[in-house]
Design a protein around this motif. Structure first.
Motif, PDB file in Angstrom:
ATOM      1  N   VAL A 123     -15.087  19.066  24.598  1.00 49.31           N
ATOM      2  CA  VAL A 123     -14.688  17.690  24.924  1.00 49.31           C
ATOM      3  C   VAL A 123     -15.607  16.753  24.160  1.00 49.31           C
ATOM      4  O   VAL A 123     -16.835  16.934  24.161  1.00 49.31           O
ATOM      5  CB  VAL A 123     -14.782  17.424  26.442  1.00 49.31           C
ATOM      6  CG1 VAL A 123     -14.531  15.952  26.740  1.00 49.31           C
ATOM      7  CG2 VAL A 123     -13.784  18.292  27.200  1.00 49.31           C
ATOM      8  N   ARG A 164     -12.555  12.448  31.683  1.00 47.72           N
ATOM      9  CA  ARG A 164     -11.429  13.355  31.460  1.00 47.72           C
ATOM     10  C   ARG A 164     -10.685  12.977  30.191  1.00 47.72           C
ATOM     11  O   ARG A 164     -10.370  11.803  29.949  1.00 47.72           O
ATOM     12  CB  ARG A 164     -10.464  13.317  32.647  1.00 47.72           C
ATOM     13  CG  ARG A 164     -11.089  13.776  33.949  1.00 47.72           C
ATOM     14  CD  ARG A 164     -10.083  13.733  35.080  1.00 47.72           C
ATOM     15  NE  ARG A 164      -8.916  14.570  34.801  1.00 47.72           N
ATOM     16  CZ  ARG A 164      -7.871  14.668  35.616  1.00 47.72           C
ATOM     17  NH1 ARG A 164      -7.841  13.946  36.737  1.00 47.72           N
ATOM     18  NH2 ARG A 164      -6.866  15.454  35.309  1.00 47.72           N
ATOM     19  N   GLU A 167      -7.518  10.247  29.469  1.00 48.04           N
ATOM     20  CA  GLU A 167      -7.598   9.055  30.297  1.00 48.04           C
ATOM     21  C   GLU A 167      -8.111   7.875  29.453  1.00 48.04           C
ATOM     22  O   GLU A 167      -8.808   8.064  28.459  1.00 48.04           O
ATOM     23  CB  GLU A 167      -8.539   9.276  31.477  1.00 48.04           C
ATOM     24  CG  GLU A 167      -8.095  10.382  32.437  1.00 48.04           C
ATOM     25  CD  GLU A 167      -6.890   9.972  33.252  1.00 48.04           C
ATOM     26  OE1 GLU A 167      -6.682   8.744  33.432  1.00 48.04           O
ATOM     27  OE2 GLU A 167      -6.143  10.860  33.695  1.00 48.04           O
ATOM     28  N   GLU A 176     -10.034  16.117  24.071  1.00 49.66           N
ATOM     29  CA  GLU A 176     -10.328  17.534  24.170  1.00 49.66           C
ATOM     30  C   GLU A 176      -9.982  18.190  22.851  1.00 49.66           C
ATOM     31  O   GLU A 176      -8.851  18.077  22.372  1.00 49.66           O
ATOM     32  CB  GLU A 176      -9.531  18.178  25.298  1.00 49.66           C
ATOM     33  CG  GLU A 176      -9.923  19.627  25.569  1.00 49.66           C
ATOM     34  CD  GLU A 176      -9.260  20.193  26.799  1.00 49.66           C
ATOM     35  OE1 GLU A 176      -9.681  21.258  27.272  1.00 49.66           O
ATOM     36  OE2 GLU A 176      -8.297  19.567  27.301  1.00 49.66           O
TER      37      GLU A 176
END
Length: 364
Positions: A123, A164, A167, A176
């Motif tokens: 990430v 996350r 988002e 990611e």
């Protein structure tokens, strides 16, 4: 394919500017995360639009980042009058992050991209430049920080670990870095060649496998990442997982049956079986009996007849229908599809046995 091209250009050395689409509003050809890497010699890899922005960005990128990374807004609205630097009529507004390629932050991002292609996900949290602050970046793998820009304290790193991907966060872009979709083409006949080529164009990681060594040869599938001649252990040696896509197309009833029996318990994300409805129904009924599952359970896990009903004839048309269905399933976009039901299987089985699909052998 695009990420591989970007990494190849990066590895050549001399890259000057990396451009990343970090926000899109309205109609946009590409989604956030799309990238364009510029080489010092005028070469470039990747795209950040349908072709309407690339020339403008390439022409000005070096000048734009002369004092460091910046976020530039580009409008592609018709008759746009907003204070944005570009208008072409595609119908949206995009924010592009332009950053010099010779920084630790850019190197960390490119390393994460290369690692993802090798199957090691991460990430990446990018703190966008603005309000007097420069670009900063954090790269996490399995929740562990593997890179952090200078000046980011423990509180900032802990916050980054809780963000996350996908988002929207003010002043931060979180993504990611995932490996490419894996596709296992089980069958190395000539009709597998266009399937492999199309999957390679999509950037998928493609493995071709067959128990017939004279067909499973690297020179027959130059676009594949791996070509495997299966041994006695069959498909179990391939390490197929639930997130993978698989197409069974050996044209050998015995091979297909053994493969299907081994794959159904694994439950790949996409499991397509090439062949006529009657043949597939017999395969499902026998495979279900072999593994002690109900026909209903097995039908829910396979796509047969394989491929969307797109029309056309020949290996290329079948490969297109097959890859369109696999792409839709893996992207969560599949609508109607032709699939066997338990009732279909019962009806097809009642029409005859498997003798017609078994290889005839001379008793002598």
């Amino acid at each position: 394919m695009e990420r591989r091209q970007i990494v190849r250009l990066w590895r050549r050395g001399g890259a000057s500017v990396l451009v990343t689409l970090v926000r899109a509003e309205g109609s946009s050809y590409r989604r956030p995360g799309a990238r364009l890497l510029l080489g010092a010699d005028g070469a470039y890899a990747g795209t950040i639009s349908g072709g309407c922005l690339e020339a403008e960005v390439i022409r000005k990128a070096g000048w734009i980042v002369r004092e460091g990374a910046v976020v530039e807004r580009y409008s592609t609205m018709f008759d746009d009058t907003a204070e944005v630097p570009f208008g072409l009529g595609c119908g949206g507004v995009v924010d592009l992050l332009l950053e010099p390629a010779d920084t630790p932050e850019c190197r960390a991002l490119m390393n994460a991209t290369e690692e993802a292609l090798a199957g090691r996900d991460s990430v990446v949290v990018t703190y966008l430049p603005g309000d007097g602050k420069g670009l900063r970046r954090v790269v996490l793998r399995d929740g562990v920080v593997v890179f952090a820009s200078e000046g980011l304290g423990e509180k900032k790193l802990a916050c980054a670990a809780g963000l996350r991907a996908g988002e929207k966060y003010e002043g931060r872009f979180v993504e990611e870095m995932r490996g490419p979709q894996r596709l296992f083409v089980l069958g190395a006949g000539d009709d597998a060649k266009p399937v492999v080529s199309m999957a390679a164009l999509l950037g998928w990681d493609v493995t071709v496998a067959d128990g017939r060594g004279h067909l499973a040869r690297v020179e027959r599938f130059p676009d594949a990442d791996r070509v495997v001649a299966l041994g006695d252990s069959g498909v179990s040696e391939l390490g197929i997982r639930g997130a993978d896509a698989v197409v069974v197309m050996t044209h050998s009833y015995e091979q297909d049956r053994a493969m299907l029996a081994a794959l159904l318990p694994v439950g790949p994300r996409y499991l397509g079986v090439l062949g006529a409805r009657h043949r597939s129904a017999l395969l499902v009924s026998e495979a279900a009996a072999m593994i002690g599952r109900t026909i209903e359970e097995c039908c829910e896990r396979i796509y047969a007849p394989v491929g969307l009903d797109l029309g056309g004839d020949g290996p290329e048309a079948i490969a297109l229908a097959m890859m369109a269905e696999a792409q839709a399933v893996c992207m969560g976009k599949l609508g109607a599809s032709r699939r066997l039901t338990a009732e279909d299987v019962a009806r097809q089985v009642s029409e005859g046995g498997v003798a017609r699909y078994l290889q005839t052998q001379c008793a002598l």
